[in-house]
Design a protein around this motif. Structure first.
Motif, PDB file in Angstrom:
ATOM      1  N   LYS A  81      11.794  -4.020 -15.503  1.00 21.53           N
ATOM      2  CA  LYS A  81      11.626  -4.186 -14.060  1.00 21.53           C
ATOM      3  C   LYS A  81      10.334  -3.551 -13.575  1.00 21.53           C
ATOM      4  O   LYS A  81       9.942  -2.476 -14.034  1.00 21.53           O
ATOM      5  N   ASN A  82       9.648  -4.228 -12.653  1.00 23.42           N
ATOM      6  CA  ASN A  82       8.461  -3.669 -12.022  1.00 23.42           C
ATOM      7  C   ASN A  82       8.883  -2.831 -10.817  1.00 23.42           C
ATOM      8  O   ASN A  82       9.601  -3.310  -9.938  1.00 23.42           O
ATOM      9  N   ILE A  83       8.416  -1.583 -10.769  1.00 27.03           N
ATOM     10  CA  ILE A  83       8.741  -0.684  -9.670  1.00 27.03           C
ATOM     11  C   ILE A  83       7.485  -0.451  -8.835  1.00 27.03           C
ATOM     12  O   ILE A  83       6.481   0.053  -9.339  1.00 27.03           O
ATOM     13  N   THR A  84       7.529  -0.835  -7.574  1.00 28.03           N
ATOM     14  CA  THR A  84       6.384  -0.643  -6.693  1.00 28.03           C
ATOM     15  C   THR A  84       6.118   0.845  -6.489  1.00 28.03           C
ATOM     16  O   THR A  84       7.002   1.585  -6.069  1.00 28.03           O
ATOM     17  N   ARG A  85       4.916   1.266  -6.787  1.00 26.46           N
ATOM     18  CA  ARG A  85       4.505   2.650  -6.558  1.00 26.46           C
ATOM     19  C   ARG A  85       3.605   2.755  -5.329  1.00 26.46           C
ATOM     20  O   ARG A  85       3.613   3.768  -4.635  1.00 26.46           O
ATOM     21  N   THR A  86       2.817   1.701  -5.077  1.00 30.32           N
ATOM     22  CA  THR A  86       1.965   1.650  -3.890  1.00 30.32           C
ATOM     23  C   THR A  86       2.008   0.248  -3.299  1.00 30.32           C
ATOM     24  O   THR A  86       1.820  -0.743  -4.019  1.00 30.32           O
ATOM     25  N   PHE A  87       2.261   0.180  -2.014  1.00 33.49           N
ATOM     26  CA  PHE A  87       2.192  -1.072  -1.270  1.00 33.49           C
ATOM     27  C   PHE A  87       0.911  -1.001  -0.452  1.00 33.49           C
ATOM     28  O   PHE A  87       0.767  -0.149   0.424  1.00 33.49           O
ATOM     29  N   ALA A  88      -0.060  -1.857  -0.766  1.00 33.20           N
ATOM     30  CA  ALA A  88      -1.397  -1.728  -0.189  1.00 33.20           C
ATOM     31  C   ALA A  88      -1.739  -2.897   0.723  1.00 33.20           C
ATOM     32  O   ALA A  88      -1.537  -4.064   0.359  1.00 33.20           O
ATOM     33  N   VAL A  89      -2.263  -2.564   1.900  1.00 37.79           N
ATOM     34  CA  VAL A  89      -2.737  -3.567   2.854  1.00 37.79           C
ATOM     35  C   VAL A  89      -4.235  -3.361   3.030  1.00 37.79           C
ATOM     36  O   VAL A  89      -4.674  -2.310   3.501  1.00 37.79           O
ATOM     37  N   VAL A  90      -4.997  -4.366   2.635  1.00 39.88           N
ATOM     38  CA  VAL A  90      -6.460  -4.277   2.650  1.00 39.88           C
ATOM     39  C   VAL A  90      -7.008  -5.186   3.746  1.00 39.88           C
ATOM     40  O   VAL A  90      -6.682  -6.372   3.809  1.00 39.88           O
ATOM     41  N   LEU A 143      11.081  -3.979   0.911  1.00 41.12           N
ATOM     42  CA  LEU A 143      10.147  -3.062   0.245  1.00 41.12           C
ATOM     43  C   LEU A 143      10.905  -1.981  -0.514  1.00 41.12           C
ATOM     44  O   LEU A 143      10.534  -1.626  -1.637  1.00 41.12           O
ATOM     45  N   TYR A 144      11.980  -1.461   0.082  1.00 42.67           N
ATOM     46  CA  TYR A 144      12.800  -0.474  -0.624  1.00 42.67           C
ATOM     47  C   TYR A 144      13.325  -1.045  -1.940  1.00 42.67           C
ATOM     48  O   TYR A 144      13.416  -0.346  -2.949  1.00 42.67           O
ATOM     49  N   ALA A 145      13.660  -2.337  -1.906  1.00 40.89           N
ATOM     50  CA  ALA A 145      14.144  -3.001  -3.129  1.00 40.89           C
ATOM     51  C   ALA A 145      13.042  -3.048  -4.181  1.00 40.89           C
ATOM     52  O   ALA A 145      13.279  -2.778  -5.370  1.00 40.89           O
ATOM     53  N   LEU A 146      11.804  -3.383  -3.755  1.00 36.89           N
ATOM     54  CA  LEU A 146      10.678  -3.416  -4.682  1.00 36.89           C
ATOM     55  C   LEU A 146      10.384  -2.030  -5.254  1.00 36.89           C
ATOM     56  O   LEU A 146       9.893  -1.897  -6.378  1.00 36.89           O
ATOM     57  N   MET A 147      10.691  -1.006  -4.470  1.00 40.10           N
ATOM     58  CA  MET A 147      10.427   0.370  -4.900  1.00 40.10           C
ATOM     59  C   MET A 147      11.549   0.937  -5.765  1.00 40.10           C
ATOM     60  O   MET A 147      11.651   2.154  -5.938  1.00 40.10           O
ATOM     61  N   GLY A 148      12.385   0.052  -6.297  1.00 36.08           N
ATOM     62  CA  GLY A 148      13.434   0.484  -7.211  1.00 36.08           C
ATOM     63  C   GLY A 148      14.782   0.626  -6.552  1.00 36.08           C
ATOM     64  O   GLY A 148      15.593   1.462  -6.971  1.00 36.08           O
ATOM     65  N   ASP A 149      15.007  -0.179  -5.484  1.00 38.47           N
ATOM     66  CA  ASP A 149      16.283  -0.130  -4.751  1.00 38.47           C
ATOM     67  C   ASP A 149      16.568   1.272  -4.224  1.00 38.47           C
ATOM     68  O   ASP A 149      17.688   1.781  -4.329  1.00 38.47           O
ATOM     69  N   ILE A 150      15.536   1.905  -3.665  1.00 38.03           N
ATOM     70  CA  ILE A 150      15.724   3.247  -3.110  1.00 38.03           C
ATOM     71  C   ILE A 150      16.425   3.165  -1.754  1.00 38.03           C
ATOM     72  O   ILE A 150      16.395   2.133  -1.076  1.00 38.03           O
ATOM     73  N   SER A 151      17.056   4.251  -1.344  1.00 36.15           N
ATOM     74  CA  SER A 151      17.686   4.320  -0.026  1.00 36.15           C
ATOM     75  C   SER A 151      16.596   4.436   1.042  1.00 36.15           C
ATOM     76  O   SER A 151      15.497   4.934   0.764  1.00 36.15           O
ATOM     77  N   PRO A 152      16.879   3.974   2.262  1.00 38.98           N
ATOM     78  CA  PRO A 152      15.894   4.122   3.342  1.00 38.98           C
ATOM     79  C   PRO A 152      15.440   5.572   3.468  1.00 38.98           C
ATOM     80  O   PRO A 152      16.256   6.491   3.485  1.00 38.98           O
ATOM     81  N   CYS A 153      14.147   5.768   3.517  1.00 35.87           N
ATOM     82  CA  CYS A 153      13.597   7.128   3.563  1.00 35.87           C
ATOM     83  C   CYS A 153      12.192   7.085   4.141  1.00 35.87           C
ATOM     84  O   CYS A 153      11.623   6.008   4.333  1.00 35.87           O
ATOM     85  N   LYS A 154      11.653   8.271   4.429  1.00 33.54           N
ATOM     86  CA  LYS A 154      10.275   8.348   4.896  1.00 33.54           C
ATOM     87  C   LYS A 154       9.325   7.959   3.773  1.00 33.54           C
ATOM     88  O   LYS A 154       9.514   8.344   2.628  1.00 33.54           O
ATOM     89  N   LEU A 155       8.288   7.196   4.110  1.00 31.75           N
ATOM     90  CA  LEU A 155       7.287   6.784   3.129  1.00 31.75           C
ATOM     91  C   LEU A 155       5.915   7.279   3.592  1.00 31.75           C
ATOM     92  O   LEU A 155       5.503   7.019   4.725  1.00 31.75           O
ATOM     93  N   ALA A 156       5.227   7.987   2.718  1.00 29.37           N
ATOM     94  CA  ALA A 156       3.886   8.476   3.043  1.00 29.37           C
ATOM     95  C   ALA A 156       2.914   7.312   3.112  1.00 29.37           C
ATOM     96  O   ALA A 156       3.005   6.352   2.343  1.00 29.37           O
ATOM     97  N   ILE A 157       1.977   7.411   4.050  1.00 29.25           N
ATOM     98  CA  ILE A 157       0.949   6.380   4.207  1.00 29.25           C
ATOM     99  C   ILE A 157      -0.418   7.046   4.336  1.00 29.25           C
ATOM    100  O   ILE A 157      -0.551   8.109   4.949  1.00 29.25           O
ATOM    101  N   TYR A 158      -1.406   6.419   3.737  1.00 24.36           N
ATOM    102  CA  TYR A 158      -2.785   6.907   3.795  1.00 24.36           C
ATOM    103  C   TYR A 158      -3.685   5.726   4.121  1.00 24.36           C
ATOM    104  O   TYR A 158      -3.667   4.706   3.426  1.00 24.36           O
TER     105      TYR A 158
END
Length: 228
Positions: A81-90, A143-158
């Motif tokens: 399975k591919n686990i999203t580590r960074t979701f990037a908007v350019v 997106l949570y599903a792409l990140m490995g089916d994680i529970s809703p949580c705060k996501l850091a953004i830069y």
């Protein structure tokens, strides 16, 4: 009786030496961990390099792309399975300078932005715009599903300006917003990597960009292209 005292003394000495060297070993092991963590958080690493070091693999799914915008899923492989580590908007500028048109063409074909410019001998500099966290929301379930089916949580953004330089010429290639899976990077990690992060916590000036990112986080994407 003498033998009894001899064996008792030998046992106590052996126990002491074992405890002493075990303690030394634990201290050595403990002090080595921060060095490893520091290397992962080094600002000299590209996002692709950091992901590969931390998780053992790296790839990109380009999810959406046009002349103004690119949305990508930077992932590592866990099992099958591919686990999203960074979701990037350019966000690209209105005009692409011919000085880096060749690199831009490679990127439009699915190339990793940092890797393409680094391989073509450009110096890369990130100009910080905003550090923050996106609050949990059921709207981001895809997106949570792409990140490995994680529970809703705060996501850091830069959000930062991706600047490139060669010889005496420098350019802003794009404005990039990266949303990180919590196992990869947290806001606390970003602060460790960027000592001046507290200067860029005000989202007011970037509310338009943040709204764009949040909207993209709700989309159910179809994969367009994969790059390993």
């Amino acid at each position: 009786m003498k033998n009894k005292h001899y064996f008792l003394s030998l046992f106590l000495l052996t126990s002491f030496l074992f405890s002493f060297y075990s303690c030394i070993d634990k201290k050595q092991h403990t002090t080595s961990l921060p060095a490893l963590n520091d290397s992962i958080l080094s600002t000299k690493l590209l996002n692709s390099e950091r992901t590969k070091i931390k998780f053992g693999s790296y790839g990109i799914d380009v999810l959406r792309q046009n002349s103004k915008l690119r949305v990508s899923n930077l992932y590592s492989i866990h099992g099958n399975k591919n686990i999203t580590r960074t979701f990037a908007v350019v966000q690209y500028p209105d005009t692409i300078n011919k000085a880096f048109l060749k690199e831009h063409t490679e990127i439009l074909k699915g190339g990793s932005i940092g890797k393409v410019f680094k391989q073509n001998h450009w110096n890369i500099e990130k100009k910080s715009f905003y550090f923050g966290e996106i609050s949990p929301s059921a709207a981001y379930e895809k997106l949570y599903a792409l990140m490995g089916d994680i529970s809703p949580c705060k996501l850091a953004i830069y959000t930062y300006g991706f600047n490139i330089k060669k010889d005496t010429n420098s350019y802003l290639y794009a404005t990039i917003s990266e949303v990180y899976q919590p196992d990869y990077l947290t806001l606390n990690d970003l602060r460790k990597m960027n000592p001046d992060a507290n200067k860029y916590l005000n989202e007011t000036a970037f509310i338009k960009t943040l709204n764009l990112v949040k909207n993209e986080m709700t989309v159910n994407y179809h994969k367009l292209e994969t790059v390993h």
